[in-house]
Scaffold this motif. Structure first.
Motif, short mmCIF file in Angstrom:
data_model
loop_
_atom_site.label_atom_id
_atom_site.label_comp_id
_atom_site.label_asym_id
_atom_site.label_seq_id
_atom_site.Cartn_x
_atom_site.Cartn_y
_atom_site.Cartn_z
N LEU A 562 0.84 -1.20 0.00
CA LEU A 562 0.00 0.00 0.00
C LEU A 562 0.87 1.25 0.00
O LEU A 562 1.87 1.33 0.70
CB LEU A 562 -0.91 0.00 1.22
N GLY A 563 0.45 2.24 -0.76
CA GLY A 563 1.20 3.49 -0.83
C GLY A 563 2.14 3.56 -2.02
O GLY A 563 2.75 4.58 -2.28
N ILE A 577 -5.76 -6.35 -10.85
CA ILE A 577 -4.85 -5.49 -10.07
C ILE A 577 -5.23 -5.53 -8.60
O ILE A 577 -4.37 -5.63 -7.73
CB ILE A 577 -4.87 -4.04 -10.61
N SER A 578 -6.54 -5.48 -8.31
CA SER A 578 -6.96 -5.51 -6.90
C SER A 578 -6.54 -6.80 -6.22
O SER A 578 -6.26 -6.82 -5.03
CB SER A 578 -8.48 -5.34 -6.80
N LYS A 579 -6.47 -7.90 -7.00
CA LYS A 579 -6.07 -9.19 -6.42
C LYS A 579 -4.61 -9.20 -6.00
O LYS A 579 -4.21 -10.01 -5.17
CB LYS A 579 -6.31 -10.32 -7.43
N ASP A 588 -11.85 0.77 -4.18
CA ASP A 588 -10.73 1.52 -3.60
C ASP A 588 -9.87 2.13 -4.71
O ASP A 588 -9.52 3.32 -4.67
CB ASP A 588 -9.87 0.60 -2.74
N ILE A 589 -9.50 1.29 -5.68
CA ILE A 589 -8.61 1.76 -6.76
C ILE A 589 -9.28 2.89 -7.55
O ILE A 589 -8.65 3.89 -7.90
CB ILE A 589 -8.24 0.59 -7.69
N LYS A 590 -10.57 2.73 -7.82
CA LYS A 590 -11.29 3.79 -8.54
C LYS A 590 -11.30 5.09 -7.76
O LYS A 590 -11.08 6.17 -8.31
CB LYS A 590 -12.73 3.33 -8.82
N LYS A 607 -2.34 4.88 -8.33
CA LYS A 607 -1.91 5.01 -6.94
C LYS A 607 -2.60 3.93 -6.10
O LYS A 607 -3.81 3.76 -6.18
CB LYS A 607 -2.27 6.39 -6.39
N ILE A 608 -1.81 3.22 -5.31
CA ILE A 608 -2.37 2.25 -4.36
C ILE A 608 -2.16 2.83 -2.97
O ILE A 608 -1.10 2.68 -2.37
CB ILE A 608 -1.68 0.88 -4.50
N ASN A 609 -3.15 3.56 -2.48
CA ASN A 609 -3.00 4.30 -1.24
C ASN A 609 -3.34 3.45 -0.02
O ASN A 609 -4.14 2.53 -0.10
CB ASN A 609 -3.93 5.52 -1.24
#
Length: 610
Positions: A562-563, A577-579, A588-590, A607-609
């Motif tokens: 994350l981040g 990608i979420s997997k 979340d990604i959206k 971005k993966i926050n």
């Protein structure tokens, strides 16, 4: 003297006869009593129903097969409508038939070369598939027609379910769309389809078809054109409105088709081609296979207690596959019981009669089984390493998958919800390349159905996990924990790092999303780490500690990733990608990236926050 001998002989004869009778009598007395099981004792007092409807098990397997779905999905995505297909069907004859279809349909069915090519492609490659699909349609089409008639939706839209799911209520797309009408999770919720740990009503033929009918009606009030409604069903209304703008305001599907996503360009022609083959199957020698079960031969009963499909199958002498077919919305092969709502079980009418006539005995048996199964939970049996290995092996389910055109390790891993590293380990793969037709081994330990409560693993903190690992005094085994960090030092390269941690270069690149062999000094890499984990002495604690450590590892991996930024690769989707990031959802990604639709382009930075 002679008389005396004769009397002795007669006396001896009767003595022997009497002894034989005693022995025979003794045999009868000591014959052991044959004990019957509780299930047999319950069924022995069932009131028998004389109806003799029996279901062909081969046809039942046909109903739950996914191979037609895979084939048709591939065809729709890969058929090139601009390339002519050599198949005996005169163009003029096809034009006449399409015109006849157009006259009795609200759809604008007109000839074009692309439609002719798709029809000929289906005729050349999928005749057998359509024979099987027509058999399935005898069960599902009456359900669809009833729902569409209530909402004034064209009955021809029933053919769309063939294109969407190949009439399989358990079909799941790579993006997670589920059921006969392939609803995404959010859309299913929007149309009040229940989705929880036990139930997914996207797979319920009646409720999902009602939701589909509502969607079609709503879209028709917006677009006023049934072809555009179908296009919006495939790609979303936003893509249709964009195509209308790009075409200069044109409002007919064939006028805006080239401005729609590539898959949608083949979607409506595939629907019309399917309609044609169902209408003219006899002319092309397509003979539908026999359908043994019709929907009107089934009925429902409300359940008053939670029960498993196996219990129902045992009690009613019917295959579980038949119960699965008729009740596809129950995810865990269990009919749940909630106090606040009713749940129904669909069965053939003769089995409904047996169920209703013997309800008290059925629920008594289910209660007995649940109480009996509760006893062993109090016991913690010791399991030897060899016995544990045998138990694990028996629980392990091995499947085989044949690599098809367009497959890669990522898409296959997503399909079976496993990791790429596991796929490579199970099949001794050194690189990420796959050859067409190669058979892959897929292992899974999910063959035993668990309740949602059993599926949840307890979380522990890092300190507790480390203490559990360090406290190993008994028999130990090695397990790979892919969550160690390594900082690149001077002189390092991917080869030396991979060798140091027992990995391949391909594994190292896959784990760190590296696209080249260049690595900068001081860069932090994720590497495999060999750790010693205690093998516990009881079956219950072994399961609990393993689940806890696995949960901790996922949590640690998630926190590390994350981040960071993720660059979209060819073939990526929001779902795939979420997997890659445990705990991260598509929503979340959206939200983190301001994405409104599902369109992704290779090279896009996400971005993966945390």
């Amino acid at each position: 003297m002679i008389v005396r001998k004769i009397s002795l002989a007669v006396s001896a004869f009767f003595s022997i006869a009497a002894f034989a009778q005693d022995v025979a009598s003794s045999d009868v007395q000591i014959k052991p009593e044959v004990k019957i099981s509780y299930l047999d004792s319950v069924k022995s007092c069932f009131k028998k129903d004389n109806m003799a409807t029996r279901v062909d098990s081969l046809w039942m397997n046909e109903l739950v097969s996914l191979d037609i779905y895979d084939d048709l999905t591939k065809d729709i995505q890969t058929i090139n409508s601009d390339v002519s297909v050599d198949e005996e069907l005169p163009t003029e004859l096809l034009k006449q038939r399409l015109q006849a279809m157009n006259e009795k349909s609200p759809f604008e069915i007109e000839y074009n070369q692309g439609l002719e090519n798709i029809i000929k492609s289906f005729l050349k490659n999928r005749k057998k598939s359509f024979s099987r699909l027509m058999s399935l349609s005898e069960y599902y089409f009456p359900i669809f027609e009833d729902a569409f008639a209530k909402q004034n939706v064209p009955l021809e839209i029933k053919y769309l379910a063939v294109v969407e799911s190949a009439l399989n209520p358990k079909a799941v797309s790579k993006m997670g769309a589920t059921g006969l009408w392939q609803f995404m999770y959010g859309t299913g919720k929007q149309y009040a389809l229940k989705i929880d740990s036990y139930i997914d009503e996207r797979s319920d033929p009646l409720k999902a078809t009602a939701a589909c009918s509502q969607y079609m009606t709503k879209m028709f009030t917006i677009f006023g054109d049934w072809e555009l409604v179908l296009a919006s069903y495939n790609s979303g209304p936003g893509n249709v409105t964009k195509a209308i703008r790009r075409s200069g305001g044109k409002t007919k599907y064939w006028d805006i088709r080239n401005h729609l996503p590539k898959e949608t360009q083949g979607y409506v022609p595939a629907f019309l081609a399917t309609m044609y083959l169902f209408e003219y199957h006899k002319e092309h020698g397509i003979n539908p296979e026999r359908a043994v079960v019709k929907n009107f031969e089934t009925d429902t009963v409300q359940v008053k207690s939670q029960m498993s499909f196996k219990q129902i199958a045992d009690l009613l002498d019917m295959p579980q596959s038949q119960i699965q077919l008729l009740n596809p919305s129950y995810k865990l092969n269990v009919v749940p019981f909630y106090q606040s709502e009713a749940h129904y079980l669909r069965l053939p009418k003769d089995k409904i009669a047996a169920f209703v006539s013997n309800e008290d005995k059925i629920y008594a048996y289910v209660k007995h089984q649940s109480e009996f199964k509760g006893l062993p939970k109090q016991l913690a049996l010791k399991v030897s390493p060899k016995s544990k290995a045998r138990l694990e092996k028996s629980a392990e389910d091995i499947q085989f998958y044949k690599v098809r055109k367009g497959d890669n390790l990522g898409t296959i891993a997503d399909k079976y919800d496993v990791s790429i590293l596991d796929l490579k380990k199970w099949n001794n793969l050194k690189t990420n390349s796959l050859s067409l037709g190669k058979t892959l081994k897929i292992k899974s330990n999910d063959s035993i159905v668990k309740s949602p409560k059993e599926l949840k693993a307890p979380l522990i903190d890092k300190k507790a996990a480390e203490e559990a690992i360090a406290a190993s005094d008994n028999t130990k085994e090695k397990t790979t924990v892919p969550s160690q960090e390594y900082s690149v030092a001077a002189g390092d390269n991917l080869g030396s790092i991979a060798k140091k941690f027992g990995m391949t270069i391909a594994d190292l690149k896959e784990l760190n999303n590296l696209t080249s062999n260049n690595i900068g000094l001081g860069k932090t890499l994720m590497v495999a780490k060999t750790a010693v984990v205690e093998e516990t002495t009881t079956a219950t604690t072994a399961i609990a500690s393993t689940s806890s450590i696995d949960s901790f590892k996922k949590k640690a991996l998630s926190a590390k990733n994350l981040g960071e930024d993720y660059y979209v690769k060819k073939g990526d989707s929001l779902y795939s990608i979420s997997k890659k990031y445990p705990g991260v959802t598509i929503s979340d990604i959206k939200k983190w990236n301001g994405i409104k639709d599902d369109d992704l382009k290779p090279g896009m930075k996400l971005k993966i926050n945390g």
